[in-house]
Motif scaffolding. Sequence first.
Motif, PDB file in Angstrom:
ATOM      1  N   CYS A 100     -22.554  19.088   2.936  1.00  0.00           N
ATOM      2  CA  CYS A 100     -23.286  18.124   2.121  1.00  0.00           C
ATOM      3  C   CYS A 100     -23.647  18.752   0.778  1.00  0.00           C
ATOM      4  CB  CYS A 100     -24.565  17.690   2.823  1.00  0.00           C
ATOM      5  SG  CYS A 100     -24.281  16.883   4.417  1.00  0.00           S
ATOM      6  N   THR A 101     -23.330  18.059  -0.289  1.00  0.00           N
ATOM      7  CA  THR A 101     -23.679  18.515  -1.631  1.00  0.00           C
ATOM      8  C   THR A 101     -25.033  17.918  -1.981  1.00  0.00           C
ATOM      9  OG1 THR A 101     -21.354  18.656  -2.217  1.00  0.00           O
ATOM     10  CG2 THR A 101     -22.931  18.573  -4.029  1.00  0.00           C
ATOM     11  N   GLU A 102     -26.010  18.798  -2.238  1.00  0.00           N
ATOM     12  CA  GLU A 102     -27.396  18.383  -2.390  1.00  0.00           C
ATOM     13  C   GLU A 102     -28.081  19.128  -3.523  1.00  0.00           C
ATOM     14  OE1 GLU A 102     -29.504  17.995   1.400  1.00  0.00           O
ATOM     15  OE2 GLU A 102     -27.709  18.777   2.378  1.00  0.00           O
ATOM     16  N   THR A 103     -29.203  18.585  -3.938  1.00  0.00           N
ATOM     17  CA  THR A 103     -30.057  19.214  -4.941  1.00  0.00           C
ATOM     18  C   THR A 103     -31.280  19.788  -4.242  1.00  0.00           C
ATOM     19  OG1 THR A 103     -29.342  17.640  -6.619  1.00  0.00           O
ATOM     20  CG2 THR A 103     -31.393  18.798  -7.037  1.00  0.00           C
ATOM     21  N   ARG A 117     -31.586  25.536  -8.679  1.00  0.00           N
ATOM     22  CA  ARG A 117     -32.798  24.763  -8.998  1.00  0.00           C
ATOM     23  C   ARG A 117     -33.116  24.852 -10.485  1.00  0.00           C
ATOM     24  NH1 ARG A 117     -35.998  20.904  -9.020  1.00  0.00           N
ATOM     25  NH2 ARG A 117     -38.200  21.221  -8.749  1.00  0.00           N
ATOM     26  N   VAL A 118     -33.103  26.049 -11.035  1.00  0.00           N
ATOM     27  CA  VAL A 118     -33.412  26.255 -12.452  1.00  0.00           C
ATOM     28  C   VAL A 118     -32.330  25.641 -13.339  1.00  0.00           C
ATOM     29  CG1 VAL A 118     -33.677  28.016 -14.247  1.00  0.00           C
ATOM     30  CG2 VAL A 118     -34.837  28.295 -12.059  1.00  0.00           C
ATOM     31  N   GLY A 119     -31.075  25.769 -12.923  1.00  0.00           N
ATOM     32  CA  GLY A 119     -29.959  25.262 -13.727  1.00  0.00           C
ATOM     33  C   GLY A 119     -29.665  23.784 -13.531  1.00  0.00           C
ATOM     34  N   GLY A 120     -30.351  23.154 -12.593  1.00  0.00           N
ATOM     35  CA  GLY A 120     -30.101  21.735 -12.337  1.00  0.00           C
ATOM     36  C   GLY A 120     -28.770  21.467 -11.654  1.00  0.00           C
ATOM     37  N   ASN A 121     -28.263  22.454 -10.912  1.00  0.00           N
ATOM     38  CA  ASN A 121     -26.978  22.316 -10.225  1.00  0.00           C
ATOM     39  C   ASN A 121     -27.175  21.946  -8.762  1.00  0.00           C
ATOM     40  OD1 ASN A 121     -25.429  23.195 -12.492  1.00  0.00           O
ATOM     41  ND2 ASN A 121     -26.115  25.274 -12.048  1.00  0.00           N
ATOM     42  N   GLU A 122     -26.158  21.359  -8.187  1.00  0.00           N
ATOM     43  CA  GLU A 122     -26.171  21.048  -6.767  1.00  0.00           C
ATOM     44  C   GLU A 122     -25.555  22.202  -5.984  1.00  0.00           C
ATOM     45  OE1 GLU A 122     -23.983  17.305  -6.807  1.00  0.00           O
ATOM     46  OE2 GLU A 122     -25.870  16.280  -6.361  1.00  0.00           O
ATOM     47  N   LEU A 123     -25.929  22.297  -4.735  1.00  0.00           N
ATOM     48  CA  LEU A 123     -25.351  23.259  -3.810  1.00  0.00           C
ATOM     49  C   LEU A 123     -24.700  22.502  -2.664  1.00  0.00           C
ATOM     50  CD1 LEU A 123     -28.319  25.783  -3.547  1.00  0.00           C
ATOM     51  CD2 LEU A 123     -26.128  26.188  -4.668  1.00  0.00           C
ATOM     52  N   THR A 124     -23.729  23.128  -2.041  1.00  0.00           N
ATOM     53  CA  THR A 124     -23.109  22.547  -0.853  1.00  0.00           C
ATOM     54  C   THR A 124     -23.570  23.355   0.351  1.00  0.00           C
ATOM     55  OG1 THR A 124     -21.211  21.785  -2.115  1.00  0.00           O
ATOM     56  CG2 THR A 124     -20.939  21.946   0.267  1.00  0.00           C
ATOM     57  N   PHE A 125     -24.214  22.669   1.284  1.00  0.00           N
ATOM     58  CA  PHE A 125     -24.714  23.277   2.513  1.00  0.00           C
ATOM     59  C   PHE A 125     -23.813  22.847   3.661  1.00  0.00           C
ATOM     60  CE2 PHE A 125     -28.357  22.674  -0.244  1.00  0.00           C
ATOM     61  CZ  PHE A 125     -29.066  23.853  -0.113  1.00  0.00           C
ATOM     62  N   TYR A 126     -23.571  23.754   4.583  1.00  0.00           N
ATOM     63  CA  TYR A 126     -22.913  23.365   5.833  1.00  0.00           C
ATOM     64  C   TYR A 126     -23.987  23.269   6.907  1.00  0.00           C
ATOM     65  CZ  TYR A 126     -20.101  22.887   9.921  1.00  0.00           C
ATOM     66  OH  TYR A 126     -19.561  22.392  11.082  1.00  0.00           O
ATOM     67  N   TRP A 127     -24.202  22.050   7.391  1.00  0.00           N
ATOM     68  CA  TRP A 127     -25.200  21.776   8.423  1.00  0.00           C
ATOM     69  C   TRP A 127     -24.485  21.610   9.757  1.00  0.00           C
ATOM     70  CZ3 TRP A 127     -29.803  22.838   6.852  1.00  0.00           C
ATOM     71  CH2 TRP A 127     -30.168  22.630   5.525  1.00  0.00           C
ATOM     72  N   PRO A 128     -24.720  22.496  10.723  1.00  0.00           N
ATOM     73  CA  PRO A 128     -23.998  22.424  11.990  1.00  0.00           C
ATOM     74  C   PRO A 128     -24.454  21.306  12.924  1.00  0.00           C
ATOM     75  CG  PRO A 128     -25.577  24.219  12.049  1.00  0.00           C
ATOM     76  CD  PRO A 128     -25.593  23.672  10.639  1.00  0.00           C
ATOM     77  N   ASN A 129     -25.634  20.723  12.688  1.00  0.00           N
ATOM     78  CA  ASN A 129     -26.189  19.776  13.658  1.00  0.00           C
ATOM     79  C   ASN A 129     -26.306  18.347  13.158  1.00  0.00           C
ATOM     80  OD1 ASN A 129     -26.515  21.738  15.680  1.00  0.00           O
ATOM     81  ND2 ASN A 129     -28.342  22.483  14.647  1.00  0.00           N
ATOM     82  N   ILE A 130     -25.628  18.019  12.083  1.00  0.00           N
ATOM     83  CA  ILE A 130     -25.586  16.630  11.634  1.00  0.00           C
ATOM     84  C   ILE A 130     -24.131  16.221  11.433  1.00  0.00           C
ATOM     85  CG2 ILE A 130     -27.873  16.701  10.556  1.00  0.00           C
ATOM     86  CD1 ILE A 130     -26.478  16.832   7.830  1.00  0.00           C
ATOM     87  N   SER A 131     -23.884  14.933  11.410  1.00  0.00           N
ATOM     88  CA  SER A 131     -22.514  14.458  11.228  1.00  0.00           C
ATOM     89  C   SER A 131     -22.363  13.597   9.985  1.00  0.00           C
ATOM     90  CB  SER A 131     -22.049  13.684  12.469  1.00  0.00           C
ATOM     91  OG  SER A 131     -22.924  12.614  12.735  1.00  0.00           O
ATOM     92  N   ASP A 132     -23.464  13.396   9.255  1.00  0.00           N
ATOM     93  CA  ASP A 132     -23.409  12.603   8.027  1.00  0.00           C
ATOM     94  C   ASP A 132     -24.494  13.085   7.076  1.00  0.00           C
ATOM     95  OD1 ASP A 132     -24.260   9.961   6.403  1.00  0.00           O
ATOM     96  OD2 ASP A 132     -22.151   9.863   6.986  1.00  0.00           O
ATOM     97  N   CYS A 133     -24.197  13.087   5.790  1.00  0.00           N
ATOM     98  CA  CYS A 133     -25.136  13.602   4.788  1.00  0.00           C
ATOM     99  C   CYS A 133     -26.315  12.672   4.526  1.00  0.00           C
ATOM    100  CB  CYS A 133     -24.400  13.905   3.486  1.00  0.00           C
ATOM    101  SG  CYS A 133     -23.176  15.220   3.670  1.00  0.00           S
ATOM    102  N   THR A 134     -26.340  11.528   5.187  1.00  0.00           N
ATOM    103  CA  THR A 134     -27.491  10.643   5.073  1.00  0.00           C
ATOM    104  C   THR A 134     -28.495  10.891   6.195  1.00  0.00           C
ATOM    105  OG1 THR A 134     -26.389   8.901   6.329  1.00  0.00           O
ATOM    106  CG2 THR A 134     -26.149   8.839   3.925  1.00  0.00           C
ATOM    107  N   GLU A 135     -28.144  11.749   7.144  1.00  0.00           N
ATOM    108  CA  GLU A 135     -29.050  12.083   8.246  1.00  0.00           C
ATOM    109  C   GLU A 135     -30.108  13.067   7.774  1.00  0.00           C
ATOM    110  OE1 GLU A 135     -27.410  13.254  12.088  1.00  0.00           O
ATOM    111  OE2 GLU A 135     -25.497  12.434  11.415  1.00  0.00           O
ATOM    112  N   GLU A 136     -31.283  12.957   8.336  1.00  0.00           N
ATOM    113  CA  GLU A 136     -32.361  13.911   8.078  1.00  0.00           C
ATOM    114  C   GLU A 136     -32.244  15.041   9.097  1.00  0.00           C
ATOM    115  OE1 GLU A 136     -35.778  15.425   6.170  1.00  0.00           O
ATOM    116  OE2 GLU A 136     -34.593  13.678   5.591  1.00  0.00           O
ATOM    117  N   ASN A 137     -32.223  16.279   8.602  1.00  0.00           N
ATOM    118  CA  ASN A 137     -32.220  17.428   9.496  1.00  0.00           C
ATOM    119  C   ASN A 137     -33.554  17.532  10.224  1.00  0.00           C
ATOM    120  OD1 ASN A 137     -29.838  19.213   9.464  1.00  0.00           O
ATOM    121  ND2 ASN A 137     -30.170  19.230   7.262  1.00  0.00           N
ATOM    122  N   GLU A 138     -33.534  18.164  11.381  1.00  0.00           N
ATOM    123  CA  GLU A 138     -34.778  18.482  12.062  1.00  0.00           C
ATOM    124  C   GLU A 138     -35.524  19.528  11.239  1.00  0.00           C
ATOM    125  OE1 GLU A 138     -34.387  19.585  16.147  1.00  0.00           O
ATOM    126  OE2 GLU A 138     -32.974  17.970  16.562  1.00  0.00           O
TER     127      GLU A 138
END
Length: 104
Positions: A24-27, A73-94
């Motif tokens: 998921c690509t997130e800010t 955060r300082v540069g206003g860039n997004e990061l891509t995280f690999y979340w092992p326990n979700i299947s969609d980037c609209t899900e809220e992680n625990e």
Amino acid sequence: MCKKYLLGALFIAFCCSVHAGKYCTETVTSLVTHKNGSVYFKTNKTCTNGWCKVNWDNSDSLNRAYSSMLAARVGGNELTFYWPNISDCTEENETYSSPDSISL
């Protein structure tokens, strides 16, 4: 007999894909370092309500993760995280979920 195999295959496919993991690509919206050595953060997609945590096993990895998130955060860039326990980037992680990887 074929129905049993088909149902079994569908069950396995469904149960194994529910939490297959997702990039998921997130800010990063909040970033905290705690005196216990942990790095906590929130993002605009999967960690909006509860804090997520970089739960990696050594301080060098934690420092690199923190540096990447701070720079993004300082540069206003997004990061891509690999979340092992979700299947969609609209899900809220625990709360206190930890990504397996972070990339810029």
